[in-house]
Design an enzyme around this catalytic site. Structure first.
Site, PDB file in Angstrom:
ATOM      1  N   LYS A   1       0.850  -1.210   0.000  1.00 39.54           N
ATOM      2  CA  LYS A   1       0.000   0.000   0.000  1.00 39.54           C
ATOM      3  C   LYS A   1       0.875   1.246   0.000  1.00 39.54           C
ATOM      4  CE  LYS A   1      -3.803  -2.263   2.345  1.00 39.54           C
ATOM      5  NZ  LYS A   1      -4.349  -2.715   3.620  1.00 39.54           N
TER       6      LYS A   1
ATOM      7  N   GLN B   1      -4.701  -1.364   9.688  1.00 41.59           N
ATOM      8  CA  GLN B   1      -4.553  -2.689   9.080  1.00 41.59           C
ATOM      9  C   GLN B   1      -5.170  -3.758   9.990  1.00 41.59           C
ATOM     10  OE1 GLN B   1      -3.212  -3.413   5.969  1.00 41.59           O
ATOM     11  NE2 GLN B   1      -3.911  -5.482   6.365  1.00 41.59           N
TER      12      GLN B   1
ATOM     13  N   ASP C   1     -11.070   3.126   4.060  1.00 36.25           N
ATOM     14  CA  ASP C   1     -11.359   1.696   3.971  1.00 36.25           C
ATOM     15  C   ASP C   1     -12.867   1.447   3.933  1.00 36.25           C
ATOM     16  OD1 ASP C   1      -9.752  -0.462   3.640  1.00 36.25           O
ATOM     17  OD2 ASP C   1      -9.465  -0.907   5.762  1.00 36.25           O
TER      18      ASP C   1
END
Ligand code: NAD
Length: 291
Positions: free
Chosen positions: A54, A98, A121
């Site tokens: 990422k 994460q 997200d």
């Protein structure tokens, strides 16, 4: 007829290139560089790889990329304080924690602590609610990637039968909402669905997001359907390595469908590209520009 292979590599590359161009335009016009901060707690090897990937793509797109690494034993209060600081930092447009988090941490409380307008997200309940009500928000990256792939294959979604197998908050539910917003007739199937093969055979659009290797067989697919395989299942090989397999038996599906995504090389490659797109959207919205 052999189905078209929907190539995630090509579609993701094109999306990343478009984002990079728009990032440069935003910087030139407004002096703002979109910034993504990823928070990684602990040293799970798979998460380390994802986070590195990422970070690399974010920087390649011309955006600011930061990673905050916290030790595995981090407590809830420390993590929430970190998120609070990122919420208040105007240079941070997107925040991604994460997952999975170590067991002592409450993931839902952590996600709920993120400013919904920085939740690139798309996992905050406010963004799930916005999606359900058709309001601008952030859509989780994998479902967004699936829709971009479908839009490349289908000109008019109106009235099509869509079947989504899997009902997770991360994948199945948001995909179903997006298809509904496109005027599909959506069926959500899951582990308790009766006669899953018959339900799948109704689908003009079939999305499999289950996590069971090759669950969906060729004779579950309606001839001419477009099939999106979200599943990522690791099949161990004798040499200690592993091979990735989707939720759809690809060799069978390719003989029946009109178009189908492979695993690997399909949906998986879209997720990070969509994260970049969401971060750009967050920066644009902060400036009062349309997302
Ligand atoms: P999950 O475990 O949260 O949800 C799985 C869903 O499948 C559940 O809703 C369950 O009801 C349903 N299910 C389980 N067994 C079933 C069965 N036998 N028949 C019908 N439905 C059944 O998983 P998830 O997070 O939604 O992920 C699904 C798959 O997608 C996994 O393989 C995951 O690795 C993959 N995934 C891929 C990406 C990507 O970037 N490509 C991103 C997220 C998840």
């Amino acid at each position: 007829m052999t189905a078209k292979r929907i190539d995630g590599k090509i579609i993701a590359e094109a999306l990343r290139a478009r984002v990079a161009k728009e990032v440069a335009e935003l910087a030139a016009a407004h002096g703002v560089v979109p910034g993504l901060t990823v928070v990684l707690v602990g040293d799970d090897p798979a998460s380390q790889v994802y986070v590195r990937n990422k970070g690399k793509h974010t920087a390649d797109a011309g955006m600011r990329s930061d990673t905050i690494r916290l030790p595995a034993e981090t407590d809830q209060q420390t993590l929430l304080a970190t998120i609070g600081r990122l919420n208040a930092d105007p240079g941070v447009h997107g925040i991604l924690v994460q997952l999975p988090l170590p067991a002592q941490l409450d993931s839902l409380a952590v996600i709920q602590a993120i400013d919904p307008d920085k939740d690139v997200d798309g996992l905050h309940p406010v963004n799930a609610g916005r999606l359900a009500q058709g309001l601008p928000g952030f859509v989780p990256c994998t479902p967004l990637g699936c829709m971009i792939m479908l839009e490349g294959e289908i000109a008019d979604f109106s009235g099509l039968e869509a079947v989504v197998v899997g009902r997770s908050n991360l994948v199945g539910k948001p995909i179903a909402q997006l298809l509904l917003a496109k005027n599909c007739t959506v069926t959500m199937a899951h582990s308790r669905t009766r006669d899953l093969p018959a339900v799948c055979r109704r689908a003009d659009i079939l999305v499999a997001a289950v996590g069971k290797a090759e669950l969906v067989r060729g004779d579950w697919i309606k001839p001419g359907a477009v099939v999106i395989d979200v599943g990522i299942n690791r099949f161990p090989l004798p040499d200690g390595k592993s091979r990735l397999i989707g939720d759809v038996a690809y060799a069978e599906g390719v003989e029946v469908a009109r178009a189908i995504t492979p695993v690997p090389g399909g949906v998986g490659l879209m997720t990070v590209a969509c994260l970049l797109a969401n971060t750009l959207t967050a920066a644009r919205r902060r400036l009062g520009l349309s997302g």
